[in-house]
Design a protein around this motif. Sequence first.
Motif, PDB file in Angstrom:
ATOM      1  N   ILE A 175     -26.578 -43.640 -99.326  1.00  0.00           N
ATOM      2  CA  ILE A 175     -26.288 -44.686-100.299  1.00  0.00           C
ATOM      3  C   ILE A 175     -26.850 -44.335-101.670  1.00  0.00           C
ATOM      4  O   ILE A 175     -26.276 -44.691-102.711  1.00  0.00           O
ATOM      5  CB  ILE A 175     -26.831 -46.045 -99.794  1.00  0.00           C
ATOM      6  N   ASP A 176     -27.973 -43.621-101.721  1.00  0.00           N
ATOM      7  CA  ASP A 176     -28.545 -43.210-103.008  1.00  0.00           C
ATOM      8  C   ASP A 176     -27.601 -42.247-103.726  1.00  0.00           C
ATOM      9  O   ASP A 176     -27.401 -42.357-104.946  1.00  0.00           O
ATOM     10  CB  ASP A 176     -29.904 -42.550-102.794  1.00  0.00           C
ATOM     11  N   LEU A 177     -27.019 -41.312-102.979  1.00  0.00           N
ATOM     12  CA  LEU A 177     -26.064 -40.384-103.575  1.00  0.00           C
ATOM     13  C   LEU A 177     -24.817 -41.122-104.038  1.00  0.00           C
ATOM     14  O   LEU A 177     -24.250 -40.800-105.093  1.00  0.00           O
ATOM     15  CB  LEU A 177     -25.692 -39.296-102.571  1.00  0.00           C
ATOM     16  N   ALA A 178     -24.389 -42.123-103.280  1.00  0.00           N
ATOM     17  CA  ALA A 178     -23.214 -42.901-103.674  1.00  0.00           C
ATOM     18  C   ALA A 178     -23.435 -43.579-105.012  1.00  0.00           C
ATOM     19  O   ALA A 178     -22.566 -43.551-105.901  1.00  0.00           O
ATOM     20  CB  ALA A 178     -22.903 -43.938-102.588  1.00  0.00           C
ATOM     21  N   VAL A 179     -24.596 -44.196-105.199  1.00  0.00           N
ATOM     22  CA  VAL A 179     -24.886 -44.875-106.464  1.00  0.00           C
ATOM     23  C   VAL A 179     -24.967 -43.869-107.605  1.00  0.00           C
ATOM     24  O   VAL A 179     -24.510 -44.132-108.723  1.00  0.00           O
ATOM     25  CB  VAL A 179     -26.190 -45.690-106.339  1.00  0.00           C
ATOM     26  N   TYR A 180     -25.516 -42.694-107.331  1.00  0.00           N
ATOM     27  CA  TYR A 180     -25.588 -41.654-108.374  1.00  0.00           C
ATOM     28  C   TYR A 180     -24.188 -41.209-108.785  1.00  0.00           C
ATOM     29  O   TYR A 180     -23.886 -41.106-109.983  1.00  0.00           O
ATOM     30  CB  TYR A 180     -26.392 -40.466-107.868  1.00  0.00           C
ATOM     31  N   VAL A 181     -23.326 -40.954-107.823  1.00  0.00           N
ATOM     32  CA  VAL A 181     -21.961 -40.513-108.133  1.00  0.00           C
ATOM     33  C   VAL A 181     -21.221 -41.602-108.906  1.00  0.00           C
ATOM     34  O   VAL A 181     -20.504 -41.322-109.880  1.00  0.00           O
ATOM     35  CB  VAL A 181     -21.218 -40.146-106.833  1.00  0.00           C
ATOM     36  N   ILE A 182     -21.396 -42.846-108.506  1.00  0.00           N
ATOM     37  CA  ILE A 182     -20.743 -43.946-109.215  1.00  0.00           C
ATOM     38  C   ILE A 182     -21.232 -44.012-110.660  1.00  0.00           C
ATOM     39  O   ILE A 182     -20.441 -44.224-111.595  1.00  0.00           O
ATOM     40  CB  ILE A 182     -21.021 -45.271-108.476  1.00  0.00           C
ATOM     41  N   THR A 183     -22.520 -43.808-110.868  1.00  0.00           N
ATOM     42  CA  THR A 183     -23.077 -43.838-112.217  1.00  0.00           C
ATOM     43  C   THR A 183     -22.473 -42.738-113.085  1.00  0.00           C
ATOM     44  O   THR A 183     -22.076 -42.987-114.232  1.00  0.00           O
ATOM     45  CB  THR A 183     -24.610 -43.696-112.153  1.00  0.00           C
ATOM     46  N   VAL A 184     -22.384 -41.534-112.552  1.00  0.00           N
ATOM     47  CA  VAL A 184     -21.821 -40.423-113.322  1.00  0.00           C
ATOM     48  C   VAL A 184     -20.345 -40.662-113.606  1.00  0.00           C
ATOM     49  O   VAL A 184     -19.855 -40.394-114.723  1.00  0.00           O
ATOM     50  CB  VAL A 184     -22.039 -39.099-112.571  1.00  0.00           C
ATOM     51  N   LEU A 185     -19.611 -41.173-112.632  1.00  0.00           N
ATOM     52  CA  LEU A 185     -18.186 -41.448-112.845  1.00  0.00           C
ATOM     53  C   LEU A 185     -17.974 -42.519-113.906  1.00  0.00           C
ATOM     54  O   LEU A 185     -17.061 -42.415-114.739  1.00  0.00           O
ATOM     55  CB  LEU A 185     -17.542 -41.885-111.524  1.00  0.00           C
ATOM     56  N   LYS A 186     -18.812 -43.545-113.896  1.00  0.00           N
ATOM     57  CA  LYS A 186     -18.689 -44.573-114.929  1.00  0.00           C
ATOM     58  C   LYS A 186     -18.953 -43.993-116.311  1.00  0.00           C
ATOM     59  O   LYS A 186     -18.237 -44.318-117.280  1.00  0.00           O
ATOM     60  CB  LYS A 186     -19.666 -45.722-114.645  1.00  0.00           C
ATOM     61  N   THR A 187     -19.950 -43.145-116.418  1.00  0.00           N
ATOM     62  CA  THR A 187     -20.251 -42.510-117.700  1.00  0.00           C
ATOM     63  C   THR A 187     -19.068 -41.673-118.173  1.00  0.00           C
ATOM     64  O   THR A 187     -18.691 -41.709-119.353  1.00  0.00           O
ATOM     65  CB  THR A 187     -21.506 -41.636-117.568  1.00  0.00           C
ATOM     66  N   ALA A 188     -18.465 -40.923-117.262  1.00  0.00           N
ATOM     67  CA  ALA A 188     -17.314 -40.103-117.621  1.00  0.00           C
ATOM     68  C   ALA A 188     -16.136 -40.959-118.065  1.00  0.00           C
ATOM     69  O   ALA A 188     -15.446 -40.632-119.049  1.00  0.00           O
ATOM     70  CB  ALA A 188     -16.920 -39.225-116.434  1.00  0.00           C
ATOM     71  N   CYS A 189     -15.890 -42.044-117.372  1.00  0.00           N
ATOM     72  CA  CYS A 189     -14.771 -42.928-117.741  1.00  0.00           C
ATOM     73  C   CYS A 189     -14.997 -43.581-119.098  1.00  0.00           C
ATOM     74  O   CYS A 189     -14.046 -43.810-119.858  1.00  0.00           O
ATOM     75  CB  CYS A 189     -14.580 -43.993-116.669  1.00  0.00           C
TER      76      CYS A 189
END
Length: 920
Positions: free
Chosen positions: A137-151
């Motif tokens: 779940i920690d990796l999931a939140v990290y990936v979501i954070t990076v994807l939001k930044t990219a978007c």
Amino acid sequence: MKPTVSPAPPTAPAPSAPPRSGRTPRFRVRLQPPRPAVRPEQAAALLAAAISVLVSCAADIVARSYPFGPRPRNVSDLGNQYVPFHAYLWDLLHGRADGGLLMNWRSGFGASFLPDLGTYLSSPFALLVAVFPRDGIDLAVYVITVLKTACAGAAMAWLLLALRPGRWWAAGLLGASYALCGWSVLMATVNPMWLDGLIALPLLCLAGEWALHGRRPVLGALVVALAWTANFYTAYMATLGAGLVLLLRLSLCGLPPRRLLVAAGRAVRSTVLGIGLAAPLVTVVYFGTRHAYPGRVTEFRPLAFEYLLAHLLPTSYSFSSPAVYVGTAALLLALALPFHRAVPRRVRAAWTLLVVATTLSMRWGPTHLVWHAFATPQGSAYRQAFVLCGLLVIAAWTSLSYGPPGPRALLAAAGLLALVMAVAAGSEPAHHSFTLPIAVLAALAALTGLALLGRADRTDRTRGSDGSAGTAHRDGGRRPAVLAGLAAVLLLGGQFGEAAATSAVATRSRATRMDDHSPWGARRQTQAELIAAADGWPRYRTDPGREQTSGNDPMEVGGQGAQYYSSLTSDVLSRTLTALGDGWTSRGRNLQSLDNAVTDAIFSVGARVHSPPDPDQKRFPQDGSRITVSRQPVPPLVTVRPSGTGADRPGFGPSPYRNQELLLGTRVYTVPRLTVRTAAGPVAPRSGGVRLGPLAAGAPGPRPAITARCRPGSEVYLWAPHFSGTARLAGAPEAAPTGRFRSDRLATAIASMQRLGRVPASGHLTVELSPDATSTVPDGAVGCLDTARLRTAVERLTATGATEVTVSDGTVRAVLPAGSRGTAVLAAPRIAGWRCATGAADAVPAESYHGLIAVPLDGTSTSLTCTFHPPGLRLGATVGGLSLLALSLLGVLTAVRGRRARTPSTTTRPSDRTDARVAL
């Protein structure tokens, strides 16, 4: 190829093939070249997204932060709130949660979930947790954070080219500057739901452009709805920012007043319809906020102006600051805008005035309140800073889109930047020894890159004006491209380096200044396995334990306990548990587990996990104990209390021991008179308590202590909400628990009641205290529990309580013994929205039994049903339905108008129709 039929001009040359009839043809067919595979907007968006992802990952590699190093990333609320909330969403999506969309039965003995969903989890990105494993779940939140930044970077790059044409790669670089702004990497990275506002601002500005040009009315409303659904708090700020941009665009477009009003009306229509579509969540969150524990009222005090200037520089960091860094190149372009003569004067003045006015609005109390929905936030006071970052980036693009600034404009911008550095040099945000050197290097790279870009443009214009494009030099066609390429490399390299350094510094600084939490590991895995093995919900609750790993352990490792941390923690829950001796942090919104035999009986906690202190929290040393589970007989979730013990009885008083007895219905505590031994001698506590200073390590003399007398064999509890340190029962065996208390003088945290062991055979007890900060021991701090009386009370409540209890999301059903009279009490906080009925009667609002759900019984009904409906849901659903209907009608009307516009009039002559340009 896409052929196009168009009328031939009067002087058009004859076609290459002579017409068969000898007549001059009326039409000629022109073949247009195919469209490029990637449009400039798409290329710019892809570039901005790629830079954002690469910089984010590179910064974490440099900082050696998760998932690229050993340094924990989950600091403060990221580890205490957002990761556990995403873990609960994972369970909900996989059908493993104790509750549903309406109720979260894991936290706070039963909390409304829709307000939390609308505050933390309503972003479409949050659904990505479902594709990750539960322990990832920690990796999931990290990936979501990076994807939001990219978007966010992609959306801004797309917006820039929609506002004015220009170099696609420059738009991509500026889009990445916005995505990696100081507000993003310093604040929103650890508050991932705020990143939806970072995405929303450029999207809402695009919707404003569509309204200005009368395009895509339905899509514009859907964009507003998506933004307000994803995170209404930052969407509110983004809407204000987009409104300011639209007003500026309207003032510069030169339309007549009537058309200006029509365009503004279209924008208002899209905004109202979009917010209306999001109303089912927005209204629920609004009413959830109305019923939440108020916390502390904060008065806004702007920071010194040099702090604001310092945060324009790379690698500057301080908590609760206006993080307005946007990259040195973007800042130079924005500073050069007032001096850029190629930009029309009105455009220069308008954008400069808007940026300055927005900056000043961050420092003035009334406008500060407007930005934050008329409530100063408890925490960072500059949560609207991303709007200023967006305006700076748009101003930079406006400057660049008219051509790179000339030498004079660049010189003026460099002078302003040097002044900023000089003023900010001595401030706390720029205290790092490398802040100014990095800022200077980034400025040199940006100035050189912009100068080269200007040289390339001037060379290109000169060659184009004298007609020597193909004859002047063999390399003449390559020289501008080479200069532009060098400029792009310099601008990209400088931006990459300073943005990565800023993000890395922020990551390392947060880890040293805030509490951190390790990712999922052996501790949580063991807790989750033990809880799953002991779980008996809804027959009884399983509490994850007093020694918490995060502020929301039940969401992360399972079970059903008092522990709960949310901005929407209900007022009734916080006040009820505080009256029972529970502790909290975050000014009453982070409730802790209350390890107490009486409250376990009241709330039907039949199993409890006991863990050693979390090694990440270095406040208390490890005691070498293992994670274990204890079990105890408890009454069912629904019990029956005799008549005369409900709301008509006196309410809670100052003693948590007496308050627990009030809810239990039986006297089980002895609250003895006590004496506190201090450095000045023994003192009897009075109404204000006894104040103790911190105990220095190795200090000579006896430790502070509490002495009292109680019945031998009874359990000793210590309630000292404003005590900080440890407490231990003198003469107790090594296995006896050590009370660990945490409070502070700012009233952001109070300590929970602690069990210390049993009274010795002599009846005389001494509690040794080791305060680590200035503390207070109140009158009535010690309570001695008669476990035999408690056992009798539990047996009585079990015998008269419900024989069967079923729970499904927001519905609780119970079967009661025949002839039950008095008051049925459901062991859950009586938050707003509960309605109950007995037998076949109609449901009515539930009553309150000292903060718990209560239903009067008349002895004729043997069944009880309580249902929960979040306040505001019906209102929001009604508004949302009406908005959807209005939007559907608008879509139909727009489609009909578009079809009529494309259909030629039947009164038009054939020759008139064929004179128009048409696409085949």
